[in-house]
Enzyme design. Structure first.
Site, mmCIF file in Angstrom:
data_model
loop_
_atom_site.group_PDB
_atom_site.id
_atom_site.type_symbol
_atom_site.label_atom_id
_atom_site.label_comp_id
_atom_site.label_asym_id
_atom_site.label_seq_id
_atom_site.Cartn_x
_atom_site.Cartn_y
_atom_site.Cartn_z
ATOM 1 N N HIS A 125 47.185 81.226 73.448
ATOM 2 C CA HIS A 125 47.095 79.778 73.594
ATOM 3 C C HIS A 125 45.839 79.236 73.226
ATOM 4 O O HIS A 125 44.880 79.921 72.913
ATOM 5 C CB HIS A 125 47.304 79.475 75.116
ATOM 6 C CG HIS A 125 49.073 79.407 75.523
ATOM 7 N ND1 HIS A 125 49.939 78.638 75.080
ATOM 8 C CD2 HIS A 125 49.625 80.236 76.464
ATOM 9 C CE1 HIS A 125 50.923 78.886 75.802
ATOM 10 N NE2 HIS A 125 50.856 80.025 76.517
ATOM 11 N N ASP A 155 44.701 73.230 70.431
ATOM 12 C CA ASP A 155 46.086 72.494 70.040
ATOM 13 C C ASP A 155 45.960 71.129 69.085
ATOM 14 O O ASP A 155 46.475 71.169 68.318
ATOM 15 C CB ASP A 155 46.743 72.223 71.493
ATOM 16 C CG ASP A 155 47.317 73.663 71.814
ATOM 17 O OD1 ASP A 155 47.272 74.347 71.245
ATOM 18 O OD2 ASP A 155 47.821 73.257 73.127
#
Length: 350
Positions: A125, A155
């Site tokens: 992540h 992200d």
């Protein structure tokens, strides 16, 4: 229909995180973005990152679903996908197949580690990707653990926005006589690129690996946050000499010899203690009433729930409502081709 990307068509294979954010940016600025979801996939049309889409349904594990995707890309400019490397190929929708159907297609492949490398097949992540790129190790207090900056750097900054730039660049190339191609967009690569300025400072001996000891990481007293008497915070960014001088004047510190050595890190701890004590004497909003609009580079630290109500954000319509949900407005702003008003996503009927 308005927007600088009007006339661009993007097929977005449903994913989470940076892929949808990239699709949102392209849709905000006029591109037609068709998001392909599996049948029955839950979908909240008020989710900001899913706004302004047309939703198509296809089961990519079936021949019918794959053919539907190939039909969609036949007249599209680009495709966005966020599977692990090799998954699209196993679905028989790899770049060779897609480019055979449309040689001008730009294929944006969004991953954390990239399409190649020893970690390419490993789960991860945002926090993992920015840890490996050196970003996370530099964020946090000097005497504490690294602090994840939400999921904004990996992200979105290093992932979605890099992919959006890549898609527009690739489409421009294809439309000016070039061929379609594949974009390998990795959040490790993108977040590393975001530290370019820090690497420059490091090479000049002006940045060190220790957290909380540098110009822009909270080490400098003139670039940081201060707690006020009500427990809220203000942010100060008085780096340039003229802004620093105004800060000292307004706080009555012009005669203090420590503050006269602004760029001497040895004085920073003492100066920070002085500012800690001064800012603790009044509330955040009392400081804001005096300092907002000045050139000391000041702002109150607002919670997300407060930000839409601030006068500057109201005047610029930085936040809007879509379907009754408050969310950020499209950015940046174009003078001749402004972004269209975001809308709730809708299902494709064909």
């Amino acid at each position: 229909m308005t927007g600088v990307l009007f006339g661009v068509r993007i097929v977005e294979l449903a994913s989470i995180g940076p892929g949808p954010f990239c699709g949102m940016m392209l849709a905000d600025h006029g591109a037609e973005v068709i998001r392909v979801e599996r049948p029955g996939q839950p979908h909240d049309p008020r989710d900001p990152v899913l706004r302004s889409r047309t939703i198509a349904h296809a089961d990519l594990k079936t021949e019918e679903g794959r053919e539907r995707v190939l039909d969609l890309v036949a007249d599209a400019d680009g495709l966005i996908e966020g599977f692990r490397p090799g998954v699209l190929e196993r679905l028989e929708l790899g770049p060779d197949v897609l480019l055979e159907r449309n040689p001008k297609l730009v294929i944006g492949r969004m991953t954390g580690w990239g399409q190649t490398g020893p970690l390419a097949q490993t789960a991860g992540h945002d926090i993992n990707y920015i840890a490996l790129s050196g970003v996370l190790g530099g964020v946090g207090p000097a005497d504490g653990r690294p602090v994840p900056p939400m999921n904004l750097v990996g992200d979105y900054g290093g992932g979605a926005m890099m992919l959006a730039f890549g898609m527009v660049s690739g489409i421009l190339h294809a439309r000016t006589g070039g061929a379609g191609q594949v974009i390998d967009c990795a959040m490790t690569d993108g977040s590393a690129l975001l530290t370019a300025q820090i690497w420059g400072l490091r090479h000049r001996g002006l940045w060190h690996d220790e957290r909380g000891a540098n110009l822009l990481d909270g080490g400098a007293y003139f670039y940081g946050c201060y707690r006020c008497s009500d427990g809220e915070y203000v942010a100060i960014g008085a780096i340039e000499p003229q802004f620093h001088a105004e800060l000292l004047e307004r706080l009555g510190l012009t005669s203090d010899p420590d503050f006269a050595q602004q760029m001497n890190p040895k004085t920073w701890p003492r100066c920070r203690e002085r500012l800690d004590a001064i800012f603790a004497t009044r509330t955040r909003d009392e400081w804001a009433a005096d300092f907002e609009g000045s050139d000391i580079c000041f702002a109150p630290v607002l919670a997300m729930g407060e930000a839409p109500g601030h006068g500057h954000n109201v005047a610029r319509e930085t936040f809007i409502e879509v379907g009754g949900a408050v969310q950020p407005a499209p950015a940046p702003r174009f003078s001749r081709t402004p972004a269209r008003a975001p809308s709730l996503s809708k299902s494709r009927t064909d």
